[in-house]
Design a protein around this motif. Structure first.
Motif, mmCIF file in Angstrom:
data_model
loop_
_atom_site.group_PDB
_atom_site.id
_atom_site.type_symbol
_atom_site.label_atom_id
_atom_site.label_comp_id
_atom_site.label_asym_id
_atom_site.label_seq_id
_atom_site.Cartn_x
_atom_site.Cartn_y
_atom_site.Cartn_z
ATOM 1 N N ALA A 137 0.829 -1.209 0.000
ATOM 2 C CA ALA A 137 0.000 0.000 0.000
ATOM 3 C C ALA A 137 0.859 1.253 0.000
ATOM 4 O O ALA A 137 0.573 2.232 -0.712
ATOM 5 N N VAL A 138 1.935 1.253 0.800
ATOM 6 C CA VAL A 138 2.835 2.410 0.849
ATOM 7 C C VAL A 138 3.521 2.605 -0.503
ATOM 8 O O VAL A 138 3.650 3.737 -0.995
ATOM 9 N N SER A 139 3.968 1.505 -1.117
ATOM 10 C CA SER A 139 4.636 1.611 -2.422
ATOM 11 C C SER A 139 3.676 2.147 -3.487
ATOM 12 O O SER A 139 4.034 3.033 -4.280
ATOM 13 N N ILE A 140 2.451 1.610 -3.504
ATOM 14 C CA ILE A 140 1.456 2.090 -4.479
ATOM 15 C C ILE A 140 1.127 3.555 -4.225
ATOM 16 O O ILE A 140 1.002 4.369 -5.159
ATOM 17 N N GLY A 141 1.004 3.909 -2.925
ATOM 18 C CA GLY A 141 0.709 5.299 -2.582
ATOM 19 C C GLY A 141 1.815 6.238 -3.013
ATOM 20 O O GLY A 141 1.553 7.348 -3.516
ATOM 21 N N SER A 142 3.062 5.801 -2.823
ATOM 22 C CA SER A 142 4.199 6.635 -3.234
ATOM 23 C C SER A 142 4.212 6.812 -4.752
ATOM 24 O O SER A 142 4.428 7.934 -5.251
ATOM 25 N N ALA A 143 3.987 5.717 -5.469
ATOM 26 C CA ALA A 143 3.971 5.814 -6.930
ATOM 27 C C ALA A 143 2.819 6.696 -7.400
ATOM 28 O O ALA A 143 2.991 7.532 -8.318
ATOM 29 N N ALA A 144 1.649 6.562 -6.765
ATOM 30 C CA ALA A 144 0.505 7.387 -7.147
ATOM 31 C C ALA A 144 0.772 8.858 -6.845
ATOM 32 O O ALA A 144 0.403 9.751 -7.629
ATOM 33 N N SER A 145 1.447 9.111 -5.687
ATOM 34 C CA SER A 145 1.771 10.497 -5.330
ATOM 35 C C SER A 145 2.712 11.122 -6.358
ATOM 36 O O SER A 145 2.540 12.283 -6.760
ATOM 37 N N LEU A 146 3.706 10.345 -6.792
ATOM 38 C CA LEU A 146 4.639 10.848 -7.813
ATOM 39 C C LEU A 146 3.894 11.114 -9.126
ATOM 40 O O LEU A 146 4.097 12.158 -9.769
ATOM 41 N N ALA A 147 3.031 10.196 -9.522
ATOM 42 C CA ALA A 147 2.322 10.352 -10.797
ATOM 43 C C ALA A 147 1.380 11.550 -10.765
ATOM 44 O O ALA A 147 1.357 12.373 -11.693
ATOM 45 N N VAL A 148 0.619 11.673 -9.677
ATOM 46 C CA VAL A 148 -0.318 12.792 -9.576
ATOM 47 C C VAL A 148 0.435 14.110 -9.487
ATOM 48 O O VAL A 148 0.062 15.124 -10.109
ATOM 49 N N GLY A 149 1.547 14.113 -8.701
ATOM 50 C CA GLY A 149 2.352 15.334 -8.582
ATOM 51 C C GLY A 149 2.914 15.762 -9.928
ATOM 52 O O GLY A 149 2.875 16.948 -10.284
ATOM 53 N N ALA B 265 4.650 19.482 -5.080
ATOM 54 C CA ALA B 265 4.635 18.074 -5.465
ATOM 55 C C ALA B 265 5.590 17.265 -4.595
ATOM 56 O O ALA B 265 5.275 16.133 -4.170
ATOM 57 N N PHE B 266 6.756 17.866 -4.300
ATOM 58 C CA PHE B 266 7.718 17.180 -3.426
ATOM 59 C C PHE B 266 7.131 16.997 -2.032
ATOM 60 O O PHE B 266 7.307 15.946 -1.401
ATOM 61 N N LEU B 267 6.440 18.017 -1.517
ATOM 62 C CA LEU B 267 5.817 17.909 -0.194
ATOM 63 C C LEU B 267 4.765 16.797 -0.168
ATOM 64 O O LEU B 267 4.682 16.018 0.787
ATOM 65 N N LEU B 268 3.950 16.717 -1.216
ATOM 66 C CA LEU B 268 2.942 15.652 -1.278
ATOM 67 C C LEU B 268 3.594 14.264 -1.230
ATOM 68 O O LEU B 268 3.143 13.360 -0.524
#
Length: 271
Positions: A76-88, A102-105
């Motif tokens: 879940a953390v890995s998917i969340g990190s990847a999603a955060s990078l993509a959305v940012g 985006a970096f803060l997110l």
């Protein structure tokens, strides 16, 4: 939340396997001389290997059940990190946020990882504790088979012993250990009960002490049915000296009196 109780049954099985392993070790250490004298050392060692392997397999099953939850959190953390990078990246590309935002997110997403890992680690401790509690609750739920409801005292002095139609069998055995025994021993008489190993001599003594309940028939001490005698008085009037000699932690006096403070020192020395 669904996974928090996932490994409780595996934890219970693991603790049961450890109890079986340690019980076997204690049993074989106590009987070490008999095992060596009869050439059963290799058998005892192979039993230890088998029990150790069963314990290891139980521990692996419990750890595997826990790791499913751990990997779910990591995933879940890995998917969340990847999603955060993509959305940012998408929002930066459209000019809605700056690179710093985006970096803060992304950083906020990573901040969730450590507390989630801590929660999972604590959940493993909780699962083990719950597994132990299940074993305790199961133990507490075991019902007595011998109930202390007696109110009648046998006559003073030596007691006669009478058995009528007495039978007893241990639950898993197909054959009774004692079968329809009729016996009367007058007060003050001494008798010897002999027989091959497994013929029921020890069970006979347990019946007289009401450590086990007859399957059929009755036992009378001094003419009083044994179940009508209060357990404390029965223990006071009937004594058993087992064939295994036990030395308890304490003084010689403690071992002679079994921690009873009533006898005088002179009585202990005489004994």
């Amino acid at each position: 939340v669904r996974g928090r109780h996932r490994a409780i049954s595996e934890s219970t099985d693991e603790m049961g396997a450890y109890a079986h392993l340690y019980g076997g070790i204690e049993e074989r250490l106590t009987a070490a001389e008999d095992l060596r004298a009869n050439g059963a050392g290799s058998h005892a060692m192979w039993r230890f290997v088998e029990e150790s392997a069963a314990t290891q397999q139980s521990a692996v099953r419990r750890e595997a059940a826990f790791l499913r939850l751990w990997w779910a959190v990591q995933g879940a953390v890995s998917i969340g990190s990847a999603a955060s990078l993509a959305v940012g990246a998408l929002l930066v590309g459209t000019g809605n946020i700056s690179i710093g935002t985006a970096f803060l997110l992304f950083q906020y997403t990573l901040l969730l990882e450590r507390p989630l890992q801590d929660v999972v680690q604590h959940l493993e401790t909780v699962q083990k504790a719950n597994g132990a509690m299940v074993r305790v609750i199961d133990l507490m739920a075991v019902e007595r088979t011998v109930h202390d409801t007696g109110t009648t005292s046998p006559p003073p002095g030596a007691l006669s012993v009478s058995l009528r139609d007495a039978s007893f069998e241990y639950g898993d055995d197909t054959e009774p250990v004692l079968r329809r025994i009729d016996l009367h021993v007058a007060a003050g008489r001494s008798i010897g009960v002999v027989g091959r190993t497994g013929s029921g001599k020890t069970t006979f003594s347990r019946v007289l002490l009401r450590l086990v309940e007859l399957t059929e028939g009755e036992v009378r001490l001094g003419g009083v049915p044994i179940e009508e005698i209060p357990t404390a008085e029965l223990r006071h009037r009937v004594a058993m000296i087992p064939q295994e000699v036990e030395l308890f932690s304490g003084s010689v006096r403690d071992n002679v009196t079994l921690f009873d403070t009533a006898p005088s020192d002179r009585a202990v020395e005489t004994a």
